[in-house]
Design an enzyme around this catalytic site. Structure first.
Site, short mmCIF file in Angstrom:
data_model
loop_
_atom_site.label_atom_id
_atom_site.label_comp_id
_atom_site.label_asym_id
_atom_site.label_seq_id
_atom_site.Cartn_x
_atom_site.Cartn_y
_atom_site.Cartn_z
N CYS A 6 -27.20 -11.64 15.66
CA CYS A 6 -25.75 -11.59 15.85
C CYS A 6 -25.05 -12.87 15.40
CB CYS A 6 -25.45 -11.32 17.32
SG CYS A 6 -23.71 -11.38 17.77
N CYS A 42 0.84 -1.19 0.00
CA CYS A 42 0.00 0.00 0.00
C CYS A 42 0.88 1.24 0.00
CB CYS A 42 -0.91 -0.01 1.24
SG CYS A 42 -2.13 1.34 1.27
N CYS A 68 -28.92 -16.68 23.87
CA CYS A 68 -29.05 -15.22 23.88
C CYS A 68 -30.28 -14.79 23.08
CB CYS A 68 -27.80 -14.59 23.28
SG CYS A 68 -27.85 -12.78 23.22
N CYS A 107 -10.63 -16.76 4.35
CA CYS A 107 -11.31 -15.51 4.65
C CYS A 107 -10.29 -14.38 4.58
CB CYS A 107 -11.94 -15.58 6.04
SG CYS A 107 -12.59 -14.02 6.68
N ASP A 108 -10.76 -13.18 4.30
CA ASP A 108 -9.88 -12.01 4.26
C ASP A 108 -9.21 -11.77 5.61
OD1 ASP A 108 -8.79 -9.55 3.27
OD2 ASP A 108 -10.36 -8.50 4.37
#
Length: 457
Positions: free
Chosen positions: A366, A28, A360, A315-316
């Site tokens: 969530c 970057c 929950c 995953c990122d």
């Protein structure tokens, strides 16, 4: 006229999946203090950090032939514009070559905006790109951590990029990270985006830099090259998802909840249907049984990351050796995404929920949050609680009533924006009640604010 080719057999893993491609890897032109992805350069010590043309063709072909009628080509970094405009022009040629008849291809790119000019923005507009622009709020908040290689703030450069995007009428989404410097300024940040920038699409991403106890002092220096040079080893450590501590820049859970609530209270009174906040759209979706964001979906595993070398990761947030699925030069990405290993990665999100989460009241909204943040302990001592649990719970409980109301409006085929009329009536009623108790007393609406700070009294 755009040319297309037919794929003999559409190769699909198990359905739609999303690929976040990083053509420059972690490289970057900025040095944002909290950007742990900068440390991923260490994974490829001999690389020039540029996706080669033949790999680009592998990627475009495999992506388009493994997806259904609608596919998104998404680019991130590092900073993807470092590849130069020619790279993306060639990418468009490849999309035209491999797109099946009738297949809709959408294009997105996430950028820091500092390298944009008329040529870039004209290209984005011509090809219908959705551009994600990274901004952390007004100048003082943005420049706390979003720095260039010389340690200088980047706000001015980013605003020039924003104005160019507006000039060319490019569809733009503001991405704001939420961290220690801006978390106490939720309403201010939101109003800046809405009123001063005129932004209509925005998302807020919490910064959680998870580290082991022995890594805290080094991690607190940051992940950029300047901070790495100041470290004891003279090099940045490789960031991996391990440990149960966080850096001093990381957002505090309850503060995140308040940040989101403050923005919601502003939005629900005047901006429903006019300003789109990803967190609010996602929450409303959960109330009608739809999940569009992996963070809050019951399972995950359908959003993978492609490095500039062709390595595909689960995953990122898990671009690290233990989560490398393979390389698309050697195996088709559809097979890698559909592998038993990746399917288990996705279902583990659901299957590893602690009892506290399973019971929950807001689990439906969530679903335990992102697995990368599940390093806290539940009140009864069970591992696997999301570090941000208190903040998420505060937000989801606070918005439950309004979300249910908007969900009912949708069921009746009425616009959710009608909720603003209800709020206007309720606020007028509470203004009258608050006026009776005195401006410095607690507002009777239960907000725990002084009356003079509530309902415009």
């Amino acid at each position: 006229m755009e040319q297309t080719v037919s794929s003999p057999v559409m190769k699909r893993a198990h359905g739609y999946f999303h690929v976040l491609a990083k053509p420059t890897g972690a490289v970057c032109n900025l040095d944002c203090t909290y950007c742990f992805f900068l440390s991923k350069e260490a994974l490829y010590p001999e690389s020039d950090f540029r996706m080669k043309d033949d790999l680009l063709e592998h990627y475009v072909r495999q992506l388009l032939e493994s997806q259904p009628e609608r596919v998104q080509v998404a680019w991130q970094g590092g900073e993807p514009t470092l590849m130069g405009l020619e790279f993306f022009q060639h990418m468009m040629e490849l999309v035209a070559k491999y797109r099946r008849p009738g297949q809709q291809v959408e294009h997105t790119i996430q950028t820091n905006g500092t390298r944009l000019d008329d040529a870039w923005c004209g290209f984005f507009k011509h090809h219908g790109f959705l551009v994600g622009l990274s901004v952390d709020g007004p100048r003082a908040l943005h420049d706390t951590y979003r720095l260039d290689k010389g340690g200088r703030g980047t706000f001015g450069q980013v605003m020039r990029g924003w104005e160019l995007l507006r000039k060319h009428k490019v569809e733009t989404n503001i991405l704001c990270t939420v961290h220690a410097a801006n978390v106490e300024h939720g309403a201010e940040v939101y109003r800046f985006f809405r009123d001063e920038l005129g932004a209509r699409f925005m998302q807020f991403i919490p910064i959680v830099e998870r580290v082991a106890a022995n890594m805290v002092p080094v991690a607190n220096l940051g992940w950029g090259s300047r901070a790495g040079a100041a470290g004891s080893s003279g090099a940045r450590p490789l960031y991996v998802q391990a440990g149960d501590r966080v850096t001093e820049r990381s957002v505090e859970p309850d503060a995140l909840g308040k940040f989101l609530v403050d923005i919601f209270e502003e939005w629900v009174r005047r901006d429903v249907g006019r300003v789109y906040v990803q967190m609010f759209d996602t929450t409303l979706g959960a109330h009608v049984g739809q999940y569009t964001l992996c963070v809050f979906s019951p399972t995950c595993g359908d959003a993978v990351a492609l490095e500039h070398t062709g390595d595909l990761y689960s995953c990122d947030h898990f671009v690290e050796p233990d989560f490398k699925l393979g390389n698309i030069r050697e195996e088709h990405m559809a097979d890698l995404v559909g592998s038993a290993r990746q399917r288990k990665f996705g279902t583990d999100k659901r299957d590893s929920l602690p009892k506290y989460c399973r019971e929950c009241s807001v689990r439906f909204a969530c679903n335990g949050g992102c697995p990368k943040d599940r390093f806290a302990v539940t009140p009864d001592g069970e591992a696997g609680l999301n570090y941000l649990c208190a903040g998420y719970k505060r937000f989801f409980e606070h918005v439950d009533g309004p979300m249910r109301m908007m969900a009912r409006l949708l069921e009746q085929e009425r616009p959710p924006a009608e909720i603003m009329r209800w709020y206007a009536v309720e606020d007028e009623r509470w203004r009258g009640e608050a006026a009776k108790v005195g401006r410095n007393e607690a507002c009777p609406c239960g907000s725990r604010k002084k009356a003079k700070h509530c309902h415009g009294v």
